[in-house]
Design a protein around this motif. Structure first.
Motif, short mmCIF file in Angstrom:
data_model
loop_
_atom_site.label_atom_id
_atom_site.label_comp_id
_atom_site.label_asym_id
_atom_site.label_seq_id
_atom_site.Cartn_x
_atom_site.Cartn_y
_atom_site.Cartn_z
N ASP A 111 0.91 -1.48 -7.84
CA ASP A 111 0.18 -2.24 -6.81
C ASP A 111 0.55 -3.71 -6.87
O ASP A 111 0.69 -4.37 -5.83
CB ASP A 111 -1.33 -2.07 -7.00
N VAL A 151 10.04 9.68 -0.11
CA VAL A 151 9.42 8.42 0.32
C VAL A 151 8.84 8.60 1.72
O VAL A 151 9.56 8.94 2.66
CB VAL A 151 10.46 7.28 0.31
N ASP A 152 7.55 8.38 1.84
CA ASP A 152 6.86 8.50 3.12
C ASP A 152 7.08 9.88 3.75
O ASP A 152 7.18 10.02 4.97
CB ASP A 152 7.35 7.41 4.09
N GLU A 153 7.17 10.91 2.88
CA GLU A 153 7.35 12.31 3.31
C GLU A 153 8.61 12.50 4.14
O GLU A 153 8.72 13.43 4.94
CB GLU A 153 6.13 12.80 4.08
N GLU A 186 5.49 9.32 -8.27
CA GLU A 186 4.69 9.27 -7.04
C GLU A 186 4.37 7.83 -6.65
O GLU A 186 4.47 7.45 -5.48
CB GLU A 186 3.39 10.05 -7.23
N ARG A 187 3.98 7.01 -7.65
CA ARG A 187 3.64 5.61 -7.34
C ARG A 187 4.87 4.84 -6.90
O ARG A 187 4.80 3.96 -6.04
CB ARG A 187 3.01 4.93 -8.56
N CYS A 188 6.03 5.15 -7.46
CA CYS A 188 7.27 4.50 -7.03
C CYS A 188 7.57 4.85 -5.57
O CYS A 188 7.89 3.97 -4.77
CB CYS A 188 8.43 4.94 -7.93
N ALA A 189 7.46 6.13 -5.21
CA ALA A 189 7.73 6.55 -3.83
C ALA A 189 6.75 5.89 -2.87
O ALA A 189 7.13 5.43 -1.78
CB ALA A 189 7.64 8.07 -3.72
N GLN A 190 5.47 5.83 -3.24
CA GLN A 190 4.48 5.18 -2.39
C GLN A 190 4.77 3.70 -2.24
O GLN A 190 4.62 3.13 -1.16
CB GLN A 190 3.08 5.41 -2.97
N ALA A 191 5.17 3.06 -3.34
CA ALA A 191 5.48 1.63 -3.29
C ALA A 191 6.68 1.36 -2.39
O ALA A 191 6.70 0.39 -1.63
CB ALA A 191 5.74 1.10 -4.69
N ALA A 237 7.60 3.12 0.19
CA ALA A 237 7.15 3.29 1.58
C ALA A 237 6.32 2.09 2.03
O ALA A 237 6.51 1.57 3.14
CB ALA A 237 6.33 4.57 1.71
N ARG A 238 5.41 1.62 1.17
CA ARG A 238 4.56 0.47 1.53
C ARG A 238 5.39 -0.80 1.64
O ARG A 238 5.14 -1.65 2.49
CB ARG A 238 3.45 0.30 0.48
#
Length: 342
Positions: free
Chosen positions: A26, A86-88, A111-116, A118-119
């Motif tokens: 985050d 990343v972002d599905e 998972e947190r890396c992929a979400q980061a 994408a964000r």
């Protein structure tokens, strides 16, 4: 990496470590970390190499377990490596090159890396748009525009593109872009095409030093005013550098003033009932004969002769006469300048 984050080879407190992982990613997102920084954090936390592939852009990165840049020759994960999309998006994947037993928090970290990732991409779009507005604003201080150019990773010489926005709420994909006053504004390296703007769109461009971006934006809008839509034999894309005296006319002629010209008013009135009028007049002034003009319009020459006669009766002069040809060219120029963009 902060002392709060430790290597996760041995986990004493799983819940606390998971929270630290979440907080760390985050923090990276909140500070607009780069792709490399996100991958380095993932590699360091898991203790193994990390790979990232974006098929659409061709981007591929690998980071070794010690955080150093690794060869990008491996562009696809092995079947036994942990992966996350990343972002599905099936074309954007990040993976751990884990040999041996999985780490206790591998899934969470990946998972947190992929979400980061994408964000981060979502967050960068408005950031780039904001910097682009600064770069193109003639009221922005020169030093602030220079900072914006550096943040956008622009070279010393750029091409500014102005295009009709299909949706006034969004820009185009590809190079840095935004929407200003209902127009797409995009900046690329000099001579580079404006990828992301749909083919057939009306586009005006101007090449200039990055320091002169505001004037280039104004010039690109001038070129855009002289473009047209399909069917009227008008160019859909124009370079300001090719306009010459046409730019002078465009810069001194408002749409309102152009619309009040008597010839323009007659053309507009006739075109309201006969949409082919502008294209017909252009063909007649562009070609030396009616037959050649008809071929350009894909019409039988007798059909074009009938249209020409109607135009002459309505205007009171012939677009193909010695004085009528330059008059028609000027009237068509003013007619184009009288039309609203969009």
């Amino acid at each position: 990496m902060r002392d709060l984050i430790v290597r996760l080879d041995v986990i004493d407190d799983g819940a606390a470590s998971a929270l630290r992982v979440i907080a760390h990613f985050d923090s990276l997102v909140s500070t607009h970390a780069s792709v490399g920084a996100l991958l380095r954090a993932t590699a360091t936390l898991t203790g193994c190499a990390v790979g990232y592939q974006d098929v659409a852009t061709g981007r591929a990165r690998r980071i070794a377990e010690d955080g150093a840049e690794a060869s990008a020759e491996i562009r696809n994960p092995r079947g036994d490596w942990p992966v996350a999309h990343v972002d599905e998006d099936p074309d954007r994947v990040v993976w751990l090159e884990r040999s041996g037993p999985a780490g206790p928090l591998d899934d969470l970290i990946l998972e947190r890396c992929a979400q980061a990732l994408a964000r981060m991409q979502t967050a960068r779009a408005p950031l780039a748009a904001g910097e682009l507005r600064v770069l193109l604003d003639d009221e922005s201080p020169l030093d602030r525009r220079a900072v914006a150019a550096r943040r956008l990773h622009l070279p010393a010489t750029i091409t500014v593109h102005a295009a009709i926005a299909p949706d006034a709420g969004t820009g185009a994909s590809g190079p840095p872009s935004t929407v200003i006053d209902g127009l797409i504004a995009m900046v690329t390296a000099a001579g580079q095409e404006a990828s992301g703007i749909p083919a057939g769109s009306r586009v005006g461009t101007c090449e200039a030093a990055a320091d002169h971006a505001p004037q280039a934006w104004a010039n690109a809008r001038t070129a855009l005013r002289l473009t047209g839509v399909g069917g009227n034999l008008e160019p859909t894309r124009l370079r300001f550098e090719s306009l010459g005296a046409l730019a002078t006319v465009a810069n001194h002629m408002t749409a309102k003033a152009a619309a009040t010209d008597p010839d323009v008013m007659r053309i507009a009135a006739l075109a309201a009932d006969h949409p082919w009028v502008v294209g017909t007049m252009r063909a007649l002034v562009m070609q030396p004969s009616v037959r050649q003009a008809a071929a350009l319009l894909h019409l039988h020459h007798s059909t074009l002769q009938e249209r020409e006669a109607l135009v002459e009766r309505h205007l009171g002069w012939s677009p193909r006469s010695a004085t009528g040809r330059p008059r028609a060219i000027t009237a068509l120029l003013l007619w184009r300048l009288s039309q609203p963009l969009g």
